[in-house]
Design an enzyme around this catalytic site. Structure first.
Site, PDB file in Angstrom:
ATOM      1  N   CYS A   1     -14.627  -6.820  37.792  1.00 15.72           N
ATOM      2  CA  CYS A   1     -15.469  -7.439  36.780  1.00 15.72           C
ATOM      3  C   CYS A   1     -16.920  -6.980  36.978  1.00 15.72           C
ATOM      4  O   CYS A   1     -17.445  -7.080  38.098  1.00 15.72           O
ATOM      5  CB  CYS A   1     -15.377  -8.958  36.913  1.00 15.72           C
ATOM      6  SG  CYS A   1     -16.621  -9.785  35.914  1.00 15.72           S
TER       7      CYS A   1
ATOM      8  N   CYS B   1     -17.229 -17.021  37.022  1.00 12.84           N
ATOM      9  CA  CYS B   1     -17.898 -15.751  36.738  1.00 12.84           C
ATOM     10  C   CYS B   1     -19.126 -15.981  35.848  1.00 12.84           C
ATOM     11  O   CYS B   1     -19.028 -16.637  34.809  1.00 12.84           O
ATOM     12  CB  CYS B   1     -16.918 -14.822  36.039  1.00 12.84           C
ATOM     13  SG  CYS B   1     -17.692 -13.316  35.453  1.00 12.84           S
TER      14      CYS B   1
ATOM     15  N   ASP C   1     -11.282  -4.386  -3.328  1.00 15.39           N
ATOM     16  CA  ASP C   1     -10.740  -3.278  -2.545  1.00 15.39           C
ATOM     17  C   ASP C   1      -9.335  -3.650  -2.091  1.00 15.39           C
ATOM     18  O   ASP C   1      -9.135  -4.217  -1.030  1.00 15.39           O
ATOM     19  CB  ASP C   1     -11.653  -3.035  -1.338  1.00 15.39           C
ATOM     20  CG  ASP C   1     -11.384  -1.677  -0.720  1.00 15.39           C
ATOM     21  OD1 ASP C   1     -10.612  -0.898  -1.305  1.00 15.39           O
ATOM     22  OD2 ASP C   1     -11.944  -1.394   0.346  1.00 15.39           O
TER      23      ASP C   1
ATOM     24  N   LYS D   1     -20.567   1.416  -7.419  1.00 15.26           N
ATOM     25  CA  LYS D   1     -20.107   1.253  -6.034  1.00 15.26           C
ATOM     26  C   LYS D   1     -21.218   0.705  -5.141  1.00 15.26           C
ATOM     27  O   LYS D   1     -22.383   1.060  -5.294  1.00 15.26           O
ATOM     28  CB  LYS D   1     -19.669   2.618  -5.483  1.00 15.26           C
ATOM     29  CG  LYS D   1     -18.515   3.249  -6.238  1.00 15.26           C
ATOM     30  CD  LYS D   1     -17.198   2.653  -5.850  1.00 15.26           C
ATOM     31  CE  LYS D   1     -16.821   3.071  -4.481  1.00 15.26           C
ATOM     32  NZ  LYS D   1     -15.521   3.638  -4.306  1.00 15.26           N
TER      33      LYS D   1
ATOM     34  N   TYR E   1      -6.856  -8.669 -13.732  1.00 15.03           N
ATOM     35  CA  TYR E   1      -7.990  -8.327 -14.599  1.00 15.03           C
ATOM     36  C   TYR E   1      -7.623  -7.522 -15.837  1.00 15.03           C
ATOM     37  O   TYR E   1      -8.502  -7.107 -16.580  1.00 15.03           O
ATOM     38  CB  TYR E   1      -9.057  -7.562 -13.803  1.00 15.03           C
ATOM     39  CG  TYR E   1      -8.498  -6.378 -13.039  1.00 15.03           C
ATOM     40  CD1 TYR E   1      -8.209  -6.502 -11.692  1.00 15.03           C
ATOM     41  CD2 TYR E   1      -8.232  -5.178 -13.669  1.00 15.03           C
ATOM     42  CE1 TYR E   1      -7.678  -5.447 -10.975  1.00 15.03           C
ATOM     43  CE2 TYR E   1      -7.696  -4.114 -12.971  1.00 15.03           C
ATOM     44  CZ  TYR E   1      -7.425  -4.253 -11.620  1.00 15.03           C
ATOM     45  OH  TYR E   1      -6.888  -3.206 -10.922  1.00 15.03           O
TER      46      TYR E   1
ATOM     47  N   CYS F   1     -10.991 -11.329  33.844  1.00 17.17           N
ATOM     48  CA  CYS F   1     -11.673 -11.597  35.100  1.00 17.17           C
ATOM     49  C   CYS F   1     -11.160 -12.980  35.499  1.00 17.17           C
ATOM     50  O   CYS F   1     -11.384 -13.956  34.790  1.00 17.17           O
ATOM     51  CB  CYS F   1     -13.186 -11.644  34.906  1.00 17.17           C
ATOM     52  SG  CYS F   1     -13.993 -12.417  36.321  1.00 17.17           S
TER      53      CYS F   1
ATOM     54  N   CYS G   1     -19.083 -10.071  38.409  1.00 18.30           N
ATOM     55  CA  CYS G   1     -18.894 -10.757  39.694  1.00 18.30           C
ATOM     56  C   CYS G   1     -18.072  -9.951  40.684  1.00 18.30           C
ATOM     57  O   CYS G   1     -17.736 -10.460  41.757  1.00 18.30           O
ATOM     58  CB  CYS G   1     -18.268 -12.130  39.467  1.00 18.30           C
ATOM     59  SG  CYS G   1     -16.573 -12.034  38.859  1.00 18.30           S
TER      60      CYS G   1
ATOM     61  N   LYS H   1     -15.213  -5.371  -8.025  1.00 15.32           N
ATOM     62  CA  LYS H   1     -14.203  -4.326  -7.828  1.00 15.32           C
ATOM     63  C   LYS H   1     -13.546  -4.602  -6.482  1.00 15.32           C
ATOM     64  O   LYS H   1     -14.147  -4.415  -5.424  1.00 15.32           O
ATOM     65  CB  LYS H   1     -14.869  -2.953  -7.838  1.00 15.32           C
ATOM     66  CG  LYS H   1     -13.891  -1.823  -7.606  1.00 15.32           C
ATOM     67  CD  LYS H   1     -14.512  -0.522  -8.078  1.00 15.32           C
ATOM     68  CE  LYS H   1     -13.934   0.731  -7.453  1.00 15.32           C
ATOM     69  NZ  LYS H   1     -12.613   0.699  -6.945  1.00 15.32           N
TER      70      LYS H   1
ATOM     71  N   GLU I   1     -17.553  -7.620 -13.347  1.00 13.44           N
ATOM     72  CA  GLU I   1     -16.652  -8.330 -12.439  1.00 13.44           C
ATOM     73  C   GLU I   1     -16.541  -7.561 -11.123  1.00 13.44           C
ATOM     74  O   GLU I   1     -16.917  -6.389 -11.064  1.00 13.44           O
ATOM     75  CB  GLU I   1     -15.269  -8.511 -13.086  1.00 13.44           C
ATOM     76  CG  GLU I   1     -14.632  -7.226 -13.544  1.00 13.44           C
ATOM     77  CD  GLU I   1     -13.382  -7.477 -14.388  1.00 13.44           C
ATOM     78  OE1 GLU I   1     -12.311  -7.466 -13.802  1.00 13.44           O
ATOM     79  OE2 GLU I   1     -13.513  -7.659 -15.609  1.00 13.44           O
TER      80      GLU I   1
HETATM   81  S1  IVH Z   1     -10.385  -1.852 -14.191  1.00 10.03           S
HETATM   82  C1  IVH Z   1      -8.974   0.212 -17.604  1.00 10.03           C
HETATM   83  N1  IVH Z   1     -11.224  -3.822 -12.714  1.00 10.03           N
HETATM   84  O1  IVH Z   1     -10.381   0.011  -8.641  1.00 10.03           O
HETATM   85  C2  IVH Z   1      -8.831  -0.485 -16.327  1.00 10.03           C
HETATM   86  N2  IVH Z   1     -10.195  -1.985 -11.608  1.00 10.03           N
HETATM   87  O2  IVH Z   1     -11.433   2.741  -8.256  1.00 10.03           O
HETATM   88  C3  IVH Z   1      -9.290   0.313 -15.163  1.00 10.03           C
HETATM   89  N3  IVH Z   1     -10.036  -2.259  -9.178  1.00 10.03           N
HETATM   90  O3  IVH Z   1      -7.616   1.774  -9.847  1.00 10.03           O
HETATM   91  C4  IVH Z   1      -9.397  -0.471 -13.911  1.00 10.03           C
HETATM   92  N4  IVH Z   1     -10.990  -4.230  -9.089  1.00 10.03           N
HETATM   93  O4  IVH Z   1      -7.168  -0.471  -8.700  1.00 10.03           O
HETATM   94  C5  IVH Z   1     -10.626  -2.620 -12.714  1.00 10.03           C
HETATM   95  N5  IVH Z   1     -12.019  -5.660 -11.575  1.00 10.03           N
HETATM   96  C6  IVH Z   1     -11.411  -4.470 -11.568  1.00 10.03           C
HETATM   97  C7  IVH Z   1     -10.965  -3.858 -10.378  1.00 10.03           C
HETATM   98  C8  IVH Z   1     -10.362  -2.601 -10.442  1.00 10.03           C
HETATM   99  C9  IVH Z   1     -10.430  -3.259  -8.387  1.00 10.03           C
HETATM  100  C10 IVH Z   1      -9.420  -1.017  -8.685  1.00 10.03           C
HETATM  101  C11 IVH Z   1      -8.295  -0.518  -9.528  1.00 10.03           C
HETATM  102  C12 IVH Z   1      -8.690   0.903  -9.885  1.00 10.03           C
HETATM  103  C13 IVH Z   1      -9.689   1.230  -8.833  1.00 10.03           C
HETATM  104  C14 IVH Z   1     -10.619   2.310  -9.306  1.00 10.03           C
END
Ligand code: IVH
Length: 690
Positions: free
Chosen positions: A430, A453, A124, A336, A248, A448, A433, A122, A120
């Site tokens: 500018c 222009c 941010d 990552k 999640y 400008c 011009c 990750k 799934e």
């Molecule tokens: S699982 C056992 N799943 O990434 C559960 N974390 O760098 C451990 N994060 O602290 C986390 N998406 O805040 C999990 N699909 C995802 C995530 C996720 C983002 C974050 C989460 C974690 C950080 C770790």
């Protein structure tokens, strides 16, 4: 409007009904991404509920949809112990790291145990921990140190994606039951769900653009913005921000919960939590890695910022039994994506002029590879931002790229300064011009003021010919500048007067290139009216507003004559946009421009088929086109419209057919989920021919 003279018991019933309806529509909007009513209708329901609650404040409960507006100001955040540690994740940077991870834990897995993996995104964002008691949202916390978080309940209550109520028992009537036929199992009496709060890239861009206009401090990225909004003390501020959520994990529950990660995601979604649509389960690690790695190239297709993907042991008992190393569970790992930040030298600062004359500084950089793409230019937003961040010419700077946005300079590496760096001052004249620049009272932007222009014309042409507008293939930035410099065009209407001989006189133009460009220009004459309206570059009129305007007025002449009253009748056009439109259409130079475009033979009337020809074979049928097909989407849409059908951009219950080509993505998945007929190209042609 509620009839407040109704008997209290009727009113009470209405109140319950309104809350259920609002929760249901909230779920359609934030979880299914498939609203069935308009924002206006939603607001009408919400206002009705507010009125009833104003009459009967004793009926207000914390889980009422009206309680999302915020208002409580916290002194400081109270501490919330988590019911179980909120763990982090170990990182992997390539497929081999992931294989090493599994080789390490495989030794701990009982022999013969069939291991599956769920992959799934990750996200941010900022971890949030949501507590539900008897189906009611009672508390929400940040991760804090993993054992104790901060209580941000009032802020989270304002986030529409956080369900305030989830179904508690099987067979419940109302919104809960309507959400899904699958919601048969009872929800645990205590449930603690973990998710990631974030801001969608699109929302982030809109928000930052607004802040920039108002002269405020820009947010560096969606993560910081989301974290800032959730961790500030006035929930009224949080309420105005576009915070999204994906869940999640179940951190704790008193009651039964699903045994595997993929089922858990499904289950969370069924009871009302937003979850990712792209999670998949695999029987082998290699397949999981292939899928995980495929997201590296596709990360920009996600609507949010993801910094990697997470590969999890699907069996949650096994995941738990594998235990923890420090703060990281053994049963999951983050793969990552390559970093999208790099440092390089700021060689110089250039200036772009927007269509309205705003000067936008950009960085000219020593070319640098940022996450697989070579960057030579990056935006510096505005001159105030440069001063605030103290970015100097010659500095080593940090360049960042996220999502589809233009790369930007986040700041200087002050420790790398040599003393030879130069302060960057806003230009007094500018560069295109020589007209003295201006700064309007209370605004950050420098302008400008010269309407003619050549710098401005550059942008206007680039915008006019762009994909979402007149889509003139082969007319890039460089050629646009060339045409302007050679004085072949003084406004966009001149594009249609360019001759073959004129083009052949330009450097780099042979017969083939000239003919190709002329053909593209000629082809653009038949773009539908809404594209033309969008191409004019009227402030705040993007493709959606342009479509509404074209549909409503039917011709450019009627549109040009529309007053503010007529414009505000149209859904989606508010007073500000209407005023901006009238300001634009009433300028004599714009009237003249439109007249010249008309004379050049552009389509200035909405084709009747646009809205679905009543007598056509496909009359009354709504189509969505997705994926790569042998003809362009525009061409296919034209065929459908010519047969009386309607083409829309998103799949909903109202869609009759989805025409799917290669790599169709989420629209196809949604169509299948809703049981909508999916046609390939051949099937569409059969339908048209019948
Ligand atoms: S699982 C056992 N799943 O990434 C559960 N974390 O760098 C451990 N994060 O602290 C986390 N998406 O805040 C999990 N699909 C995802 C995530 C996720 C983002 C974050 C989460 C974690 C950080 C770790």
């Amino acid at each position: 409007m509620p009839d407040l003279k109704q008997r209290p018991s009727d009113l009470r019933a209405r109140l319950t009904d309104l809350r259920e309806q609002l929760n249901f529509h909230n779920y359609r909007y934030h979880v299914l991404d498939d609203p069935v009513i308009s924002d206006v209708e939603y607001d009408r329901l919400l206002n009705e509920l507010k009125q009833i609650e104003a009459e009967h404040p004793e009926w207000i409960t914390p889980d009422s949809p009206t309680q999302r507006v915020g208002g409580q100001v916290s002194e400081r955040f109270a501490k919330v112990p988590h019911p179980a540690p909120i763990l982090s994740l170990a990182n992997a940077f390539n497929g081999n790291d992931v294989r090493d991870w599994f080789a390490r834990i495989a030794k701990l897995i009982p022999t013969g145990h069939k291991v599956q993996f769920t992959v799934e995104p990750k996200i941010d964002g900022l971890t949030v921990v949501l507590h539900y008691r008897d189906g009611v949202f009672v508390q929400g916390a940040t991760r804090g140190n993993g054992l104790i978080g901060e209580d941000i309940t009032p802020n989270l209550r304002t986030v529409k994606a956080v369900p305030l109520k989830i179904p508690v028992a099987a067979g419940k009537s109302g919104a809960a039951a309507r959400r899904s036929s699958k919601s048969t199992s009872a929800v645990p009496s205590t449930l603690v769900v973990r998710g990631e709060a974030f801001i969608e890239l699109q929302d982030f861009a809109v928000m930052n653009a607004q802040i920039e206009k108002e002269g405020g401090k820009l947010f560096a990225n969606p993560r910081n913005a989301a974290a800032g909004f959730l961790r500030q003390l006035n929930s009224r501020v949080t309420a105005t921000r576009p915070i999204s959520l994906l869940c999640y994990q179940i951190v704790a529950a008193e009651g039964e919960t699903p045994p595997s990660q993929i089922e858990l995601l499904n289950y969370l979604n069924t009871i009302g939590f937003p979850t990712t649509e792209i999670a998949k389960r695999f029987d082998s690690l290699d397949e999981a890695i292939t899928y995980a790695e495929s997201w590296s190239a596709k990360r920009d297709t996600l609507s949010f910022e993801a910094d990697g993907v997470v590969i999890k042991i699907d069996d949650l008992d096994l995941q738990r039994d594998l235990g923890v190393v420090g703060k990281d569970p053994r049963g999951a790992i983050a793969l990552k994506f390559p970093a999208r930040e790099a440092t390089t030298q700021l060689l110089d600062v250039g200036v772009n002029i927007g269509r309205t004359g705003i000067m936008a500084p950009y960085a000219i950089l020593e070319p640098v590879n940022v996450g697989g793409v070579t960057i030579e230019r990056a935006t510096l937003h505005n001159f105030d931002d440069i001063a605030r961040k103290d970015i100097r010419s010659g500095d080593r700077v940090i360049v960042k790229r996220s999502g589809d946005v233009i790369p930007y300079v986040t700041g200087p590496v002050v420790s790398a300064r040599t003393g030879r760096e130069q302060i960057i001052a806003p230009p007094k004249k500018c560069p295109f011009c020589d007209t003295p620049t201006l700064r309007r009272e209370g605004e950050v932007a420098i302008y400008c003021p010269n309407r003619d222009c050549p710098g401005r014309l550059d942008r206007a042409v680039q915008f006019f010919v762009s994909k979402g507008a007149m889509d003139i293939d082969g007319l890039g930035e460089k050629i646009a500048s060339q045409l302007i410099e050679a004085k072949l065009i003084e406004d966009v209407a001149d594009l249609y007067l360019i001759t073959r001989d004129q083009l052949l006189g330009l450097e780099g133009f042979g017969e083939k290139k000239a003919d190709k460009l002329l053909a593209s220009i000629a082809a653009s004459k038949s773009r539908p009216l809404d594209r033309l309206i969008a191409a004019l570059g009227i402030p705040h009129v993007g493709s959606v507003a342009a479509e509404a305007l074209a549909g409503h007025f039917g011709s450019i002449d009627k549109f040009m004559r529309a007053n503010e009253d007529a414009l505000t009748q149209i859904e989606g056009i508010g007073p500000t946009i209407a005023a901006g439109i009238v300001e634009w259409t009433q300028r004599p130079e714009h009237e003249e421009l439109v007249a010249r475009l008309k004379k050049a033979g552009l389509t200035t009337k909405a084709a009747q088929v646009e809205t679905g020809r009543s007598g056509g074979k496909l009359a009354g049928q709504t189509f969505v086109i997705t994926g790569t097909l042998s003809q362009s989407r525009d061409e296919i849409a034209a065929l459908i419209k010519a047969a009386g059908g309607k083409v829309t951009g998103s799949v909903s219950q109202k869609t009759d057919y989805v025409v799917a080509g290669d790599a169709p993505g989420s629209k196809l998945a949604k169509a299948q989920q809703l049981g909508i007929t999916v046609l390939n190209e051949a099937a569409l042609h059969r339908l048209l021919a019948n």
